[in-house]
Motif scaffolding. Structure first.
Motif, mmCIF file in Angstrom:
data_model
loop_
_atom_site.group_PDB
_atom_site.id
_atom_site.type_symbol
_atom_site.label_atom_id
_atom_site.label_comp_id
_atom_site.label_asym_id
_atom_site.label_seq_id
_atom_site.Cartn_x
_atom_site.Cartn_y
_atom_site.Cartn_z
ATOM 1 N N HIS A 26 26.743 30.328 27.867
ATOM 2 C CA HIS A 26 27.614 31.258 27.147
ATOM 3 C C HIS A 26 28.999 31.156 27.770
ATOM 4 C CE1 HIS A 26 29.112 34.875 25.195
ATOM 5 N NE2 HIS A 26 29.594 35.227 26.373
ATOM 6 N N ILE A 28 32.647 32.546 28.538
ATOM 7 C CA ILE A 28 33.337 33.828 28.657
ATOM 8 C C ILE A 28 34.815 33.614 28.360
ATOM 9 C CG2 ILE A 28 33.970 35.715 30.199
ATOM 10 C CD1 ILE A 28 31.321 35.380 31.585
ATOM 11 N N THR A 29 35.280 34.245 27.292
ATOM 12 C CA THR A 29 36.665 34.083 26.836
ATOM 13 C C THR A 29 37.549 35.215 27.376
ATOM 14 O OG1 THR A 29 36.338 35.424 24.853
ATOM 15 C CG2 THR A 29 35.832 33.041 24.686
ATOM 16 N N VAL A 31 39.315 37.105 25.520
ATOM 17 C CA VAL A 31 39.088 38.244 24.622
ATOM 18 C C VAL A 31 37.901 39.071 25.111
ATOM 19 C CG1 VAL A 31 38.386 38.894 22.268
ATOM 20 C CG2 VAL A 31 40.147 37.147 22.608
ATOM 21 N N GLN A 32 36.820 38.416 25.505
ATOM 22 C CA GLN A 32 35.652 39.138 26.008
ATOM 23 C C GLN A 32 36.000 39.878 27.308
ATOM 24 O OE1 GLN A 32 32.170 36.733 26.919
ATOM 25 N NE2 GLN A 32 30.831 38.455 26.458
ATOM 26 N N LYS A 35 38.013 42.983 26.379
ATOM 27 C CA LYS A 35 37.154 44.031 25.812
ATOM 28 C C LYS A 35 36.330 44.716 26.902
ATOM 29 C CE LYS A 35 36.775 42.233 21.127
ATOM 30 N NZ LYS A 35 35.866 41.728 20.093
ATOM 31 N N PHE A 36 35.849 43.952 27.854
ATOM 32 C CA PHE A 36 35.089 44.534 28.962
ATOM 33 C C PHE A 36 35.997 45.430 29.801
ATOM 34 C CE2 PHE A 36 33.042 44.703 33.113
ATOM 35 C CZ PHE A 36 31.729 44.994 32.769
ATOM 36 N N ALA A 64 36.399 36.458 35.121
ATOM 37 C CA ALA A 64 35.565 37.498 34.522
ATOM 38 C C ALA A 64 35.221 38.541 35.578
ATOM 39 C CB ALA A 64 34.286 36.890 33.959
ATOM 40 N N LEU A 68 30.777 42.081 34.298
ATOM 41 C CA LEU A 68 30.679 41.494 32.957
ATOM 42 C C LEU A 68 29.567 40.453 32.955
ATOM 43 C CD1 LEU A 68 31.424 40.661 30.081
ATOM 44 C CD2 LEU A 68 33.397 39.442 31.009
ATOM 45 N N THR A 69 29.537 39.622 33.988
ATOM 46 C CA THR A 69 28.482 38.609 34.042
ATOM 47 C C THR A 69 27.099 39.268 34.149
ATOM 48 O OG1 THR A 69 28.663 38.295 36.455
ATOM 49 C CG2 THR A 69 30.038 36.883 35.056
ATOM 50 N N LEU A 72 25.660 40.607 30.863
ATOM 51 C CA LEU A 72 25.142 39.600 29.926
ATOM 52 C C LEU A 72 23.669 39.275 30.174
ATOM 53 C CD1 LEU A 72 28.275 37.309 29.757
ATOM 54 C CD2 LEU A 72 27.357 38.752 27.932
ATOM 55 N N TYR A 75 21.248 39.802 27.098
ATOM 56 C CA TYR A 75 21.495 38.797 26.060
ATOM 57 C C TYR A 75 20.897 37.439 26.454
ATOM 58 C CZ TYR A 75 24.101 35.276 23.443
ATOM 59 O OH TYR A 75 24.443 34.179 22.695
#
Length: 155
Positions: A26, A28-29, A31-32, A35-36, A64, A68-69, A72, A75
């Motif tokens: 996955h 991580i951008t 944008v992500q 948002k976080f 990141a 955040l990591t 995830l 998911y």
């Protein structure tokens, strides 16, 4: 390795001490990350200010959030295993969490999981899972630790 399907305590117990699998990567951008930061109110520049990070950060770019990591995990865990025949699943705890390496923006991570132990607590399955969040093209993982889930299987 394909996704495991588990339908009972006995089914799960067969994998005690074994690697359960590895998720897909996955990415991580930024944008992500933004948002976080907004969701957690953690707006530290090292995560958000790409220009400043390029000149002042030892990593040369934004990174990141460690949490955040960690967030995830559900998911990526769902890519490794599917637990069926459940009344309920509870996130019970996390032990020995160690952040080892930051994940740079646009970095790709994946989860590697091993079933350390499975105990029957009066009909509730307590699973302790060793988790390693690997970073693509990096020898050091983002983090490692042990997560504990409680699975309430239907009778």
């Amino acid at each position: 390795m394909s996704k495991l399907t588990i339908t009972s305590f006995d089914d799960f117990a067969k994998y005690e001490g074994e690697e359960l699998g590895v998720s897909d990567y996955h990415t991580i951008t930024q944008v992500q990350i933004q948002k976080f930061a907004d969701a957690t109110l953690d707006h530290q520049w090292i995560h958000l200010d790409q220009e400043r990070a390029k000149t002042e950060s030892p990593f040369g770019n934004t990174i990141a959030h460690g949490y955040l990591t960690v967030s995830l995990l559900p998911y990526l865990w769902s890519q490794i295993i599917e637990i069926k025949n459940l009344k309920m699943q509870v996130n019970y705890g996390m032990e020995e969490l160690r952040f080892n390496q930051p994940v740079l923006v646009d970095g790709a991570i994946r989860l590697r999981a091993k079933l350390l132990s499975l105990k029957n607590l009066r009909g509730i399955a307590k699973a302790q899972i060793e988790v390693v969040m690997e970073i693509k093209d990096n020898k050091k993982p983002a983090f490692n630790g042990v997560v504990t889930f409680l699975y309430h299987f239907n009778d």
